[in-house]
Design a protein around this motif. Structure first.
Motif, PDB file in Angstrom:
ATOM      1  N   ASN A  68       0.837  -1.204   0.000  1.00 48.04           N
ATOM      2  CA  ASN A  68       0.000   0.000   0.000  1.00 48.04           C
ATOM      3  C   ASN A  68       0.871   1.253   0.000  1.00 48.04           C
ATOM      4  OD1 ASN A  68      -2.447  -1.332   0.196  1.00 48.04           O
ATOM      5  ND2 ASN A  68      -2.640  -1.084   2.405  1.00 48.04           N
ATOM      6  N   ILE A  69       0.503   2.216  -0.850  1.00 47.25           N
ATOM      7  CA  ILE A  69       1.107   3.558  -0.784  1.00 47.25           C
ATOM      8  C   ILE A  69      -0.044   4.510  -0.481  1.00 47.25           C
ATOM      9  CG2 ILE A  69       2.340   5.355  -2.049  1.00 47.25           C
ATOM     10  CD1 ILE A  69       3.843   3.280  -3.561  1.00 47.25           C
ATOM     11  N   ALA A  70      -0.004   5.096   0.704  1.00 44.59           N
ATOM     12  CA  ALA A  70      -1.129   5.914   1.178  1.00 44.59           C
ATOM     13  C   ALA A  70      -0.590   6.945   2.165  1.00 44.59           C
ATOM     14  CB  ALA A  70      -2.147   5.000   1.871  1.00 44.59           C
ATOM     15  N   SER A  71      -1.468   7.862   2.580  1.00 45.46           N
ATOM     16  CA  SER A  71      -1.022   8.862   3.558  1.00 45.46           C
ATOM     17  C   SER A  71      -1.401   8.450   4.978  1.00 45.46           C
ATOM     18  CB  SER A  71      -1.654  10.219   3.240  1.00 45.46           C
ATOM     19  OG  SER A  71      -3.015  10.216   3.623  1.00 45.46           O
ATOM     20  N   GLY A  72      -2.386   7.520   5.092  1.00 47.27           N
ATOM     21  CA  GLY A  72      -2.847   7.120   6.417  1.00 47.27           C
ATOM     22  C   GLY A  72      -3.845   8.098   7.028  1.00 47.27           C
ATOM     23  N   LYS A  73      -4.289   9.095   6.207  1.00 48.15           N
ATOM     24  CA  LYS A  73      -5.317  10.041   6.686  1.00 48.15           C
ATOM     25  C   LYS A  73      -6.411  10.065   5.637  1.00 48.15           C
ATOM     26  CE  LYS A  73      -2.082  13.291   8.694  1.00 48.15           C
ATOM     27  NZ  LYS A  73      -1.120  14.157   8.061  1.00 48.15           N
ATOM     28  N   CYS A  74      -7.666  10.289   6.072  1.00 48.03           N
ATOM     29  CA  CYS A  74      -8.664  10.456   5.011  1.00 48.03           C
ATOM     30  C   CYS A  74      -9.582  11.629   5.285  1.00 48.03           C
ATOM     31  CB  CYS A  74      -9.395   9.167   4.694  1.00 48.03           C
ATOM     32  SG  CYS A  74     -10.716   8.740   5.798  1.00 48.03           S
ATOM     33  N   TYR A  75     -10.118  12.155   4.186  1.00 49.07           N
ATOM     34  CA  TYR A  75     -11.003  13.325   4.208  1.00 49.07           C
ATOM     35  C   TYR A  75     -12.287  12.968   3.469  1.00 49.07           C
ATOM     36  CZ  TYR A  75      -6.724  16.044   5.063  1.00 49.07           C
ATOM     37  OH  TYR A  75      -5.551  16.547   5.578  1.00 49.07           O
ATOM     38  N   THR A  76     -13.415  13.538   3.925  1.00 47.23           N
ATOM     39  CA  THR A  76     -14.605  13.423   3.072  1.00 47.23           C
ATOM     40  C   THR A  76     -14.392  14.368   1.885  1.00 47.23           C
ATOM     41  OG1 THR A  76     -15.742  15.241   4.180  1.00 47.23           O
ATOM     42  CG2 THR A  76     -16.150  13.015   5.040  1.00 47.23           C
ATOM     43  N   ILE A  77     -15.098  14.066   0.779  1.00 49.90           N
ATOM     44  CA  ILE A  77     -14.952  14.934  -0.402  1.00 49.90           C
ATOM     45  C   ILE A  77     -15.512  16.328  -0.072  1.00 49.90           C
ATOM     46  CG2 ILE A  77     -15.536  15.221  -2.852  1.00 49.90           C
ATOM     47  CD1 ILE A  77     -13.487  12.931  -2.209  1.00 49.90           C
ATOM     48  N   SER A  78     -16.465  16.418   0.854  1.00 49.00           N
ATOM     49  CA  SER A  78     -16.948  17.764   1.226  1.00 49.00           C
ATOM     50  C   SER A  78     -15.866  18.538   1.984  1.00 49.00           C
ATOM     51  CB  SER A  78     -18.271  17.702   1.980  1.00 49.00           C
ATOM     52  OG  SER A  78     -18.081  17.267   3.268  1.00 49.00           O
ATOM     53  N   GLU A  79     -15.012  17.847   2.745  1.00 50.77           N
ATOM     54  CA  GLU A  79     -13.887  18.553   3.388  1.00 50.77           C
ATOM     55  C   GLU A  79     -12.862  19.025   2.344  1.00 50.77           C
ATOM     56  OE1 GLU A  79     -13.772  16.323   7.760  1.00 50.77           O
ATOM     57  OE2 GLU A  79     -12.803  15.353   6.061  1.00 50.77           O
ATOM     58  N   VAL A  80     -12.670  18.205   1.320  1.00 49.22           N
ATOM     59  CA  VAL A  80     -11.747  18.598   0.236  1.00 49.22           C
ATOM     60  C   VAL A  80     -12.284  19.854  -0.451  1.00 49.22           C
ATOM     61  CG1 VAL A  80     -10.775  17.882  -1.995  1.00 49.22           C
ATOM     62  CG2 VAL A  80     -10.966  16.216  -0.128  1.00 49.22           C
ATOM     63  N   LEU A  81     -13.591  19.849  -0.712  1.00 53.41           N
ATOM     64  CA  LEU A  81     -14.224  21.001  -1.364  1.00 53.41           C
ATOM     65  C   LEU A  81     -14.059  22.253  -0.493  1.00 53.41           C
ATOM     66  CD1 LEU A  81     -16.064  22.258  -3.548  1.00 53.41           C
ATOM     67  CD2 LEU A  81     -18.037  21.411  -2.250  1.00 53.41           C
ATOM     68  N   ALA A  82     -14.326  22.099   0.817  1.00 48.72           N
ATOM     69  CA  ALA A  82     -14.226  23.261   1.724  1.00 48.72           C
ATOM     70  C   ALA A  82     -12.799  23.802   1.735  1.00 48.72           C
ATOM     71  CB  ALA A  82     -14.661  22.848   3.132  1.00 48.72           C
ATOM     72  N   LEU A  83     -11.810  22.918   1.733  1.00 47.02           N
ATOM     73  CA  LEU A  83     -10.403  23.365   1.743  1.00 47.02           C
ATOM     74  C   LEU A  83     -10.095  24.152   0.469  1.00 47.02           C
ATOM     75  CD1 LEU A  83      -7.545  23.285   2.997  1.00 47.02           C
ATOM     76  CD2 LEU A  83      -7.209  21.071   1.847  1.00 47.02           C
ATOM     77  N   ASP A  92      -3.220   1.760   5.186  1.00 50.49           N
ATOM     78  CA  ASP A  92      -2.157   1.520   6.160  1.00 50.49           C
ATOM     79  C   ASP A  92      -0.900   1.229   5.355  1.00 50.49           C
ATOM     80  OD1 ASP A  92      -0.348   0.264   7.900  1.00 50.49           O
ATOM     81  OD2 ASP A  92      -1.958  -0.530   9.155  1.00 50.49           O
ATOM     82  N   TYR A  93       0.111   2.112   5.445  1.00 50.02           N
ATOM     83  CA  TYR A  93       1.299   1.943   4.593  1.00 50.02           C
ATOM     84  C   TYR A  93       2.487   1.350   5.359  1.00 50.02           C
ATOM     85  CZ  TYR A  93       2.944   6.402   6.558  1.00 50.02           C
ATOM     86  OH  TYR A  93       3.341   7.393   7.423  1.00 50.02           O
ATOM     87  N   ARG A  94       2.204   0.726   6.529  1.00 53.62           N
ATOM     88  CA  ARG A  94       3.314   0.213   7.350  1.00 53.62           C
ATOM     89  C   ARG A  94       4.186  -0.815   6.640  1.00 53.62           C
ATOM     90  NH1 ARG A  94       0.732  -1.690  12.779  1.00 53.62           N
ATOM     91  NH2 ARG A  94      -1.138  -1.509  11.488  1.00 53.62           N
ATOM     92  N   LYS A  95       3.553  -1.700   5.855  1.00 50.27           N
ATOM     93  CA  LYS A  95       4.335  -2.752   5.182  1.00 50.27           C
ATOM     94  C   LYS A  95       5.357  -2.115   4.224  1.00 50.27           C
ATOM     95  CE  LYS A  95       3.751  -6.756   2.102  1.00 50.27           C
ATOM     96  NZ  LYS A  95       2.808  -7.495   1.247  1.00 50.27           N
ATOM     97  N   PHE A  96       4.902  -1.088   3.490  1.00 51.74           N
ATOM     98  CA  PHE A  96       5.806  -0.420   2.541  1.00 51.74           C
ATOM     99  C   PHE A  96       6.897   0.345   3.296  1.00 51.74           C
ATOM    100  CE2 PHE A  96       6.498   2.832  -0.986  1.00 51.74           C
ATOM    101  CZ  PHE A  96       7.182   1.943  -1.784  1.00 51.74           C
TER     102      PHE A  96
END
Ligand SMILES: C[C@H]1O[C@H](OP(=O)(O)OP(=O)(O)OC[C@H]2O[C@@H](n3cnc4c(=O)[nH]c(N)nc43)[C@H](O)[C@@H]2O)[C@@H](O)[C@@H](O)C1=O
Length: 316
Positions: A241-256, A285-289
């Motif tokens: 997995n390559i990820a940030s480990g954080k997630c946002y709703t698309i409405s939070e992305v829009l607000a930002l 979860d990107y711990r393995k990577f």
């Protein structure tokens, strides 16, 4: 060291090429006759391009025989999920046949090429509430033809490693974005709509689809560093997995994104933007990577979004 980047003229391909050039690697990239060149115009003096139709086995065999690359970053794909509902067979054929043709050519020439395969978090699909953050061991419950094409790409990588010993590393990348992101994808689509409103090109209304979905975004510049590390330090046959480990709703992305603009904008749902089924939550979860390569994301999401809106402001 020579690297072949499939889909070099695309969003991730262009960032991959920039990264490889900084590492002092010789870069060859595949294009098709209809490829747009604007993302790589600034690199043309430093890279070589080869016209190749990945769906055509003869075209791929001739390319691999001539170039015999040490590394392949296989980034070419039909990558927009909604397109895969409109033309499912085209998405599956494009994504699966292209990869099989590459593997077959490598195998037939007996090359030790290290190959990175761009798999996707869409493969996880329907994720249950107690399954986040998602690990590589999570069941795959794909919800779109695109996701199916990526499951096939992923397991073909596994199978060609097991059957023929090909050095394939399978990166399962969660959503990624940044400058040059195609305007269909949510972050770029919203940023471009805001900029078009700022420039007076359209009325002050932003059209949106499902704002409740949750996504885990990584900056594309962190992602391409990950792809490089996957081939430097990743174990062949494995998936990461390559990820940030954080997630946002698309409405939070829009607000930002809206917070970066002075203009007053009304938000309207466009029913055409809603999908037959939408993945509700992707949080990786990107711990393995991290354990295999030391990779961790470095660029914060707010900075990626600022750079993206500035990218659109700078477009003519
Ligand atoms: C990992 C994966 O990541 C990407 O796939 P995606 O998540 O489908 O990306 P997207 O940017 O099209 O949508 C993200 C979310 O945003 C919602 N959404 C709301 N409103 C709009 C909207 O107006 N446009 C779009 N496009 N999406 C919208 C939409 O319903 C979805 O829930 C690709 O890189 C793919 O190649 C890949 O592998």
């Amino acid at each position: 060291m020579k690297a072949l980047v499939t889909g070099i003229s695309g969003f991730v391909g262009s960032h991959m090429a920039e990264f490889l050039l900084r590492e002092g690697v010789e870069v060859v990239g595949t294009i098709r006759n209809r490829s747009r060149m604007d993302h790589i115009a600034h690199l043309l003096k430093d890279i070589r391009l080869a016209e190749c139709e990945l769906r055509d086995p003869f075209s791929v065999e001739s390319l691999i025989g001539t170039e015999q690359p040490d590394l392949i970053f296989h980034l070419a794909a039909q990558s927009f999920v909604p397109t895969s509902w409109n033309s499912p067979i085209d998405t599956i054929h494009n994504n699966v046949a292209g990869e099989v043709n590459l593997f077959e050519a490598i195998r037939r020439f007996g090359l030790g090429t290290r190959i990175q395969i761009a798999c996707s978090s869409e493969e996880y699909g329907q994720v249950e509430p107690d399954e986040t953050p998602i690990r590589e061991t999570n069941p795959l419950r794909p919800l779109s033809p695109y996701a199916i094409s990526k499951v096939a790409q992923d397991y073909l990588g596994y199978q060609y490693h097991k059957s023929y010993g090909l050095h394939v590393v399978r990166t399962i990348t969660f959503n990624h974005t940044g400058p040059r992101r195609g305007e269909n994808f949510v972050t770029s689509n919203f940023a471009k709509q805001i900029v078009d409103i700022e420039k007076g090109k359209k009325p002050p209304v932003i059209y949106v689809g499902n704002l409740d979905a949750k996504r885990d975004f990584t900056d594309v510049r962190d992602v391409v560093r990950g792809y490089w590390l996957a081939l430097e330090k990743g174990k062949p046959g494995e998936n990461y997995n390559i990820a940030s480990g954080k997630c946002y709703t698309i409405s939070e992305v829009l607000a930002l994104l809206l917070s970066f603009s002075e203009v007053k904008i009304e938000v309207k749902t466009d029913p055409a933007r809603l999908r037959p089924s939408d993945v509700e939550i992707l949080l990786g979860d990107y711990r393995k990577f991290n354990e295999a390569t030391g990779w961790a994301p470095e660029i914060p999401f707010e900075k990626t979004m600022e750079d993206l809106i500035e990218y659109w402001r700078a477009q003519p």
